[in-house]
Scaffold this active site. Sequence first.
Site, PDB file in Angstrom:
ATOM      1  N   ALA A 125      52.307  47.060  34.336  1.00  0.00           N
ATOM      2  CA  ALA A 125      51.012  47.690  34.047  1.00  0.00           C
ATOM      3  C   ALA A 125      50.353  47.067  32.830  1.00  0.00           C
ATOM      4  O   ALA A 125      50.704  47.371  31.681  1.00  0.00           O
ATOM      5  CB  ALA A 125      51.198  49.191  33.849  1.00  0.00           C
ATOM      6  N   GLU A 248      53.563  34.321  38.062  1.00  0.00           N
ATOM      7  CA  GLU A 248      52.772  35.239  38.890  1.00  0.00           C
ATOM      8  C   GLU A 248      51.668  34.464  39.619  1.00  0.00           C
ATOM      9  O   GLU A 248      51.423  34.652  40.817  1.00  0.00           O
ATOM     10  CB  GLU A 248      52.150  36.338  38.005  1.00  0.00           C
ATOM     11  N   THR A 371      41.117  36.377  37.542  1.00  0.00           N
ATOM     12  CA  THR A 371      40.098  35.976  38.521  1.00  0.00           C
ATOM     13  C   THR A 371      39.921  34.448  38.536  1.00  0.00           C
ATOM     14  O   THR A 371      40.361  33.749  37.609  1.00  0.00           O
ATOM     15  CB  THR A 371      38.734  36.612  38.166  1.00  0.00           C
TER      16      THR A 371
HETATM   17  C1  FAD Z   1      44.728  45.223  44.632  1.00  0.00           C
HETATM   18  C2  FAD Z   1      44.912  44.979  43.167  1.00  0.00           C
HETATM   19  C3  FAD Z   1      46.191  45.004  42.628  1.00  0.00           C
HETATM   20  C4  FAD Z   1      46.391  44.818  41.256  1.00  0.00           C
HETATM   21  N1  FAD Z   1      47.655  44.921  40.738  1.00  0.00           N
HETATM   22  C5  FAD Z   1      47.809  44.914  39.391  1.00  0.00           C
HETATM   23  C6  FAD Z   1      49.101  45.192  38.795  1.00  0.00           C
HETATM   24  O1  FAD Z   1      50.101  45.403  39.506  1.00  0.00           O
HETATM   25  N2  FAD Z   1      49.189  45.238  37.444  1.00  0.00           N
HETATM   26  C7  FAD Z   1      48.114  45.015  36.632  1.00  0.00           C
HETATM   27  O2  FAD Z   1      48.260  45.073  35.417  1.00  0.00           O
HETATM   28  N3  FAD Z   1      46.887  44.735  37.156  1.00  0.00           N
HETATM   29  C8  FAD Z   1      46.715  44.685  38.511  1.00  0.00           C
HETATM   30  N4  FAD Z   1      45.475  44.430  39.054  1.00  0.00           N
HETATM   31  C9  FAD Z   1      44.354  44.174  38.137  1.00  0.00           C
HETATM   32  C10 FAD Z   1      43.807  42.757  38.206  1.00  0.00           C
HETATM   33  O3  FAD Z   1      44.685  41.840  37.592  1.00  0.00           O
HETATM   34  C11 FAD Z   1      42.411  42.806  37.564  1.00  0.00           C
HETATM   35  O4  FAD Z   1      41.579  43.517  38.480  1.00  0.00           O
HETATM   36  C12 FAD Z   1      41.849  41.426  37.291  1.00  0.00           C
HETATM   37  O5  FAD Z   1      42.561  40.791  36.252  1.00  0.00           O
HETATM   38  C13 FAD Z   1      40.357  41.497  36.904  1.00  0.00           C
HETATM   39  O6  FAD Z   1      40.123  42.459  35.905  1.00  0.00           O
HETATM   40  P1  FAD Z   1      38.973  43.546  36.121  1.00  0.00           P
HETATM   41  O7  FAD Z   1      39.152  44.146  37.459  1.00  0.00           O
HETATM   42  O8  FAD Z   1      38.957  44.457  34.950  1.00  0.00           O
HETATM   43  O9  FAD Z   1      37.623  42.711  36.166  1.00  0.00           O
HETATM   44  P2  FAD Z   1      36.728  42.329  34.892  1.00  0.00           P
HETATM   45  O10 FAD Z   1      37.583  41.742  33.837  1.00  0.00           O
HETATM   46  O11 FAD Z   1      35.893  43.501  34.547  1.00  0.00           O
HETATM   47  O12 FAD Z   1      35.807  41.196  35.520  1.00  0.00           O
HETATM   48  C14 FAD Z   1      34.554  41.424  36.168  1.00  0.00           C
HETATM   49  C15 FAD Z   1      33.913  40.063  36.471  1.00  0.00           C
HETATM   50  O13 FAD Z   1      33.657  39.388  35.221  1.00  0.00           O
HETATM   51  C16 FAD Z   1      34.214  38.079  35.291  1.00  0.00           C
HETATM   52  N5  FAD Z   1      34.665  37.658  33.963  1.00  0.00           N
HETATM   53  C17 FAD Z   1      35.500  38.325  33.117  1.00  0.00           C
HETATM   54  N6  FAD Z   1      35.711  37.591  32.005  1.00  0.00           N
HETATM   55  C18 FAD Z   1      34.997  36.443  32.158  1.00  0.00           C
HETATM   56  C19 FAD Z   1      34.804  35.286  31.356  1.00  0.00           C
HETATM   57  N7  FAD Z   1      35.420  35.143  30.170  1.00  0.00           N
HETATM   58  N8  FAD Z   1      34.009  34.298  31.824  1.00  0.00           N
HETATM   59  C20 FAD Z   1      33.394  34.420  33.028  1.00  0.00           C
HETATM   60  N9  FAD Z   1      33.531  35.491  33.833  1.00  0.00           N
HETATM   61  C21 FAD Z   1      34.325  36.488  33.404  1.00  0.00           C
HETATM   62  C22 FAD Z   1      35.395  38.204  36.244  1.00  0.00           C
HETATM   63  O14 FAD Z   1      35.783  36.956  36.750  1.00  0.00           O
HETATM   64  C23 FAD Z   1      34.822  39.128  37.292  1.00  0.00           C
HETATM   65  O15 FAD Z   1      34.052  38.383  38.199  1.00  0.00           O
HETATM   66  C24 FAD Z   1      45.279  44.559  40.422  1.00  0.00           C
HETATM   67  C25 FAD Z   1      43.993  44.508  40.969  1.00  0.00           C
HETATM   68  C26 FAD Z   1      43.800  44.720  42.323  1.00  0.00           C
HETATM   69  C27 FAD Z   1      42.402  44.692  42.866  1.00  0.00           C
END
Ligand code: FAD
Length: 385
Positions: A125, A248, A371
Amino acid sequence: MRRTVFNEDHEAFRETIRAFIEAEVVPVYDEWFAAGQAPRDFYYKLGELGVFGINVPEEFGGAGLDTHKFEAVLYEETARAGVQFGGSGVHVLLALPYLKMLATDEQKKRYLPKFVSGEEMWALAMTEPGTGSDVAGMKTTAKLSEDGTHYVLNGAKTFITGGVHADRVIVCARTSAPTAEDRRFGISLFAVDTRSEGYSIGRKLDKLGLRTSDTAELAFVDVKVPVEDLLGEEGKGFSYLGHNLASERWGIAFGAYAQAAAAIRFAQQYVTDRTVFGKPVAHFQNTKFELAACQAEVDAAQAVADRALEALDAGELTPAEAASAKLFCTEVAHRVIDRCLQLHGGYGYMNEYPIARLYADNRVNRIYGGTSEIMKTIIAKSMGL
Ligand SMILES: Cc1cc2nc3c(=O)[nH]c(=O)nc-3n(C[C@H](O)[C@H](O)[C@H](O)COP(=O)(O)OP(=O)(O)OC[C@H]3O[C@@H](n4cnc5c(N)ncnc54)[C@H](O)[C@@H]3O)c2cc1C
């Protein structure tokens, strides 16, 4: 081109896994899909099969190997069958590297035998409702008690794969505030027992794809975490995360390549069987060109995924190389699966066809584990940009 990553042991494992999937997963997969998760018992079966113990030292009940090649075979075989093993991927891919790298002997004795058998399932997490990509922005705190016996954990996490079934979760939390010079300072990792008082599971999230994995919200209100469950050194969490995110990301890259390869297989079968205007869809030049172009992309992705696998096993895969492999393989999979779905026509949009599920399952590969945009920032940084 001859593929060199797998030997006879891996191919024997492939046979075992293929038979297991046919017998234990395919017949019940629609039920899991409808229920939105694999049943808890399934994880005991994976434990019995030895899937969780491959990379665990023998003294703790594992096979004592140190390779990701068997995991790679698992990715190929689950994709080939159009199924997922619930949320169990995080148990091995995400959690185990932390336990192997950070757990003391005493912790390994407590954690690993139950890890191997599936008696205790693990999750990781990091992500919080307010922050995902920006890991250093996390708000969950863990404060050492005055008597020094435990930490008091408060905060919330979201999108946690395996979060419903997990018995232990590696929770990332702030043990001290960031400094002006270093926002990453002060994060620590804890192996939190999910049966602790104050620990609660929120919603099981309703996802577009990966329907059989349990992805959940977690909340912590004054959860007492014994100091014996701190993983590694206090405050060094960010560097541990940085180290293990490479494996990962390799896993996501390899899984994505395997899904793209499976999509071609499903499409090839479909276009051979389906007749339009009196001819199989396969007859049209467009179909042949589409599948040929997809095959060329998958061949390239396989080469990248295989090379990254060899580098990971050799302990040489850098964070930038892992980011590059993830970016490339997941973007290839995105294009290939979409084109293969198109060749199915309307049936490709129906969940009863594996290509539809694959399309939805694959979408998250460009998001989780970092991402595509974050992968580009890592690669650009390694280029000195
Ligand atoms: C099905 C699923 C399973 C998951 N499992 C886990 C898990 O087991 N453990 C865990 O800890 N997390 C987990 N996650 C979380 C996942 O790692 C995050 O959703 C991911 O890292 C993106 O973070 P966020 O959703 O907060 O998006 P945000 O960080 O809010 O990003 C939103 C948008 O902004 C863009 N962005 C952000 N920063 C920048 C930058 N510096 N430059 C340009 N663009 C940027 C992103 O690329 C994206 O397009 C899971 C997510 C999903 C959907």
